[in-house]
Design a protein around this motif. Sequence first.
Motif, PDB file in Angstrom:
ATOM      1  N   LEU A 208     -26.102  21.658 -36.527  1.00 42.13           N
ATOM      2  CA  LEU A 208     -24.848  22.547 -36.609  1.00 42.13           C
ATOM      3  C   LEU A 208     -23.860  21.679 -36.746  1.00 42.13           C
ATOM      4  CD1 LEU A 208     -25.613  25.242 -34.056  1.00 42.13           C
ATOM      5  CD2 LEU A 208     -25.290  25.458 -36.489  1.00 42.13           C
ATOM      6  N   ASP A 209     -23.756  20.529 -35.968  1.00 41.02           N
ATOM      7  CA  ASP A 209     -22.591  19.446 -35.844  1.00 41.02           C
ATOM      8  C   ASP A 209     -22.463  18.937 -37.330  1.00 41.02           C
ATOM      9  OD1 ASP A 209     -22.257  19.795 -33.119  1.00 41.02           O
ATOM     10  OD2 ASP A 209     -23.366  18.025 -32.845  1.00 41.02           O
ATOM     11  N   LYS A 210     -23.746  18.681 -37.910  1.00 40.31           N
ATOM     12  CA  LYS A 210     -23.233  18.130 -39.524  1.00 40.31           C
ATOM     13  C   LYS A 210     -22.889  19.303 -40.298  1.00 40.31           C
ATOM     14  CE  LYS A 210     -27.211  14.686 -38.777  1.00 40.31           C
ATOM     15  NZ  LYS A 210     -28.611  14.551 -39.368  1.00 40.31           N
ATOM     16  N   VAL A 211     -23.463  20.549 -40.153  1.00 40.32           N
ATOM     17  CA  VAL A 211     -22.950  21.511 -40.913  1.00 40.32           C
ATOM     18  C   VAL A 211     -21.291  21.761 -40.837  1.00 40.32           C
ATOM     19  CG1 VAL A 211     -23.063  24.188 -41.324  1.00 40.32           C
ATOM     20  CG2 VAL A 211     -25.137  22.962 -41.129  1.00 40.32           C
ATOM     21  N   ALA A 212     -21.009  21.826 -39.367  1.00 44.98           N
ATOM     22  CA  ALA A 212     -19.806  21.918 -39.233  1.00 44.98           C
ATOM     23  C   ALA A 212     -18.849  20.996 -39.894  1.00 44.98           C
ATOM     24  CB  ALA A 212     -19.512  21.984 -37.704  1.00 44.98           C
ATOM     25  N   SER A 213     -19.278  19.726 -39.653  1.00 46.56           N
ATOM     26  CA  SER A 213     -18.323  18.525 -40.272  1.00 46.56           C
ATOM     27  C   SER A 213     -18.309  18.716 -41.863  1.00 46.56           C
ATOM     28  CB  SER A 213     -19.302  17.165 -40.068  1.00 46.56           C
ATOM     29  OG  SER A 213     -18.702  16.147 -40.649  1.00 46.56           O
ATOM     30  N   VAL A 214     -19.216  19.120 -42.533  1.00 46.94           N
ATOM     31  CA  VAL A 214     -19.354  19.383 -43.910  1.00 46.94           C
ATOM     32  C   VAL A 214     -18.445  20.302 -44.415  1.00 46.94           C
ATOM     33  CG1 VAL A 214     -20.667  20.155 -46.070  1.00 46.94           C
ATOM     34  CG2 VAL A 214     -21.574  18.305 -44.481  1.00 46.94           C
ATOM     35  N   ILE A 215     -18.235  21.569 -43.483  1.00 46.16           N
ATOM     36  CA  ILE A 215     -17.539  22.530 -43.821  1.00 46.16           C
ATOM     37  C   ILE A 215     -16.030  22.532 -43.609  1.00 46.16           C
ATOM     38  CG2 ILE A 215     -17.026  24.854 -43.008  1.00 46.16           C
ATOM     39  CD1 ILE A 215     -20.041  25.636 -42.772  1.00 46.16           C
TER      40      ILE A 215
END
Length: 429
Positions: A208-215
């Motif tokens: 989720l951290d990675k997804v949030a960073s990309v978004i």
Amino acid sequence: MTITAILASAVAAGLVIVVQISLAGAAKSTTERVLNDHGNALVSSIRAPSPDSALNVPQSQLGPGVAVYDKAGARVAGTVPPSMQEDFKELSVTTRMRTIEGGEHFAIMALPFTTSSQVQGVVVLTEPLAPYERNEQAAMVVSIVAGALLVLMAAGSAAWISRRVLSPVEQMARTADEWSEHDLERRFALGAPTNEIRALGSTLDALLDKVASVIRAEQRLTSELAHELRTPLTTIHGAAELLALRTDLDKQAREDVALIKNASASMSNTISVLLDLARRHSQAFHNDRTQLDDLAVELRGLSTPGSHLNVDLPPALSINVPEVLAIRALAPILDNALKVSDRAWVSARADGRSVALLVADSGPGVPDQWVDTLFQPGWSGNGGSGLGLSLARRVARSGGGDVSLVEQHNQYGGATFAVTFPGCRAARA
């Protein structure tokens, strides 16, 4: 579960085989014991009245399938079943106790004996095997049924245990997927990975951290590009409006200027939506509420000249997003509907804790080959920019909702789309 069922089937088959072998052995042992007891009783009755060299056999001790022979193999008493003549003849001269199978489902025993006066003879008698075979068959049926129940219970237990064990994992996966769409700040935060569930929670938090960073990176890029494009676009739109005011333009020039105005206005609206999304990504909309009758007033203003837009939204329903966000999500869908047909209908229905806003048109509908690509950015079936539906979905999901195709061909002949938002049924105060 499949492996458990296979193992349980193998165990059940093994148990059936073991039971049948055990019963066959027990039946054979019982048959021999019955024959031996009967033969010994007959020998005892023969010895008592035979003090001389003759064999005196009490007729009361003889029954069907029982014969007494002397040392030479001559039958002294009893009867021989026709189907066992050869078997009785073979056993009549034996010098040791023997048991064979004869006829159809019979056991035959030969029991040599010697009387007190040293007269030798042989008792040959039979015992039907049918009762024992029936018991074996009944036991086999019971064993098979018990084995099938064992397999079903094992498979059912394995399925139930698997569901119970995997239920938290499935729930966490669904929750993580929902958070990645609607709430970038939520995390499981289960603590140190001391067991499998906590380890999974830690892994999902990292994802989720990675997804949030990309978004967030995408939103920053979108915001920066939108800001950079807005100024020259405003200049183009303003210049087009000034050109449209000139009186020395011919018909072709005016059509070109109108095309520039409409295209720049559409681009400006798209940029405004992207900016709104970029600004609102970290905001929660759950405290905002929009009554559908208020939304209906705004939607009626989106109708285009020459088209008919029928808006029927019940005032008792409300959605938990700002009105402007709902308009941003509905506008591209209404625009598409009014481009492909001259009539469109907007209605609503409550569905649990959400409210679906349905947009139907009387156009040609959605062909099967378009269904999988409708919401892909850049794809268009009518020559447009291909951003309308994908942008509408992004806007709806930013408010915890979604956009989906409900019907490819509705009662009016066209398509029906649903824009769903969290909502409820509550009378207006």
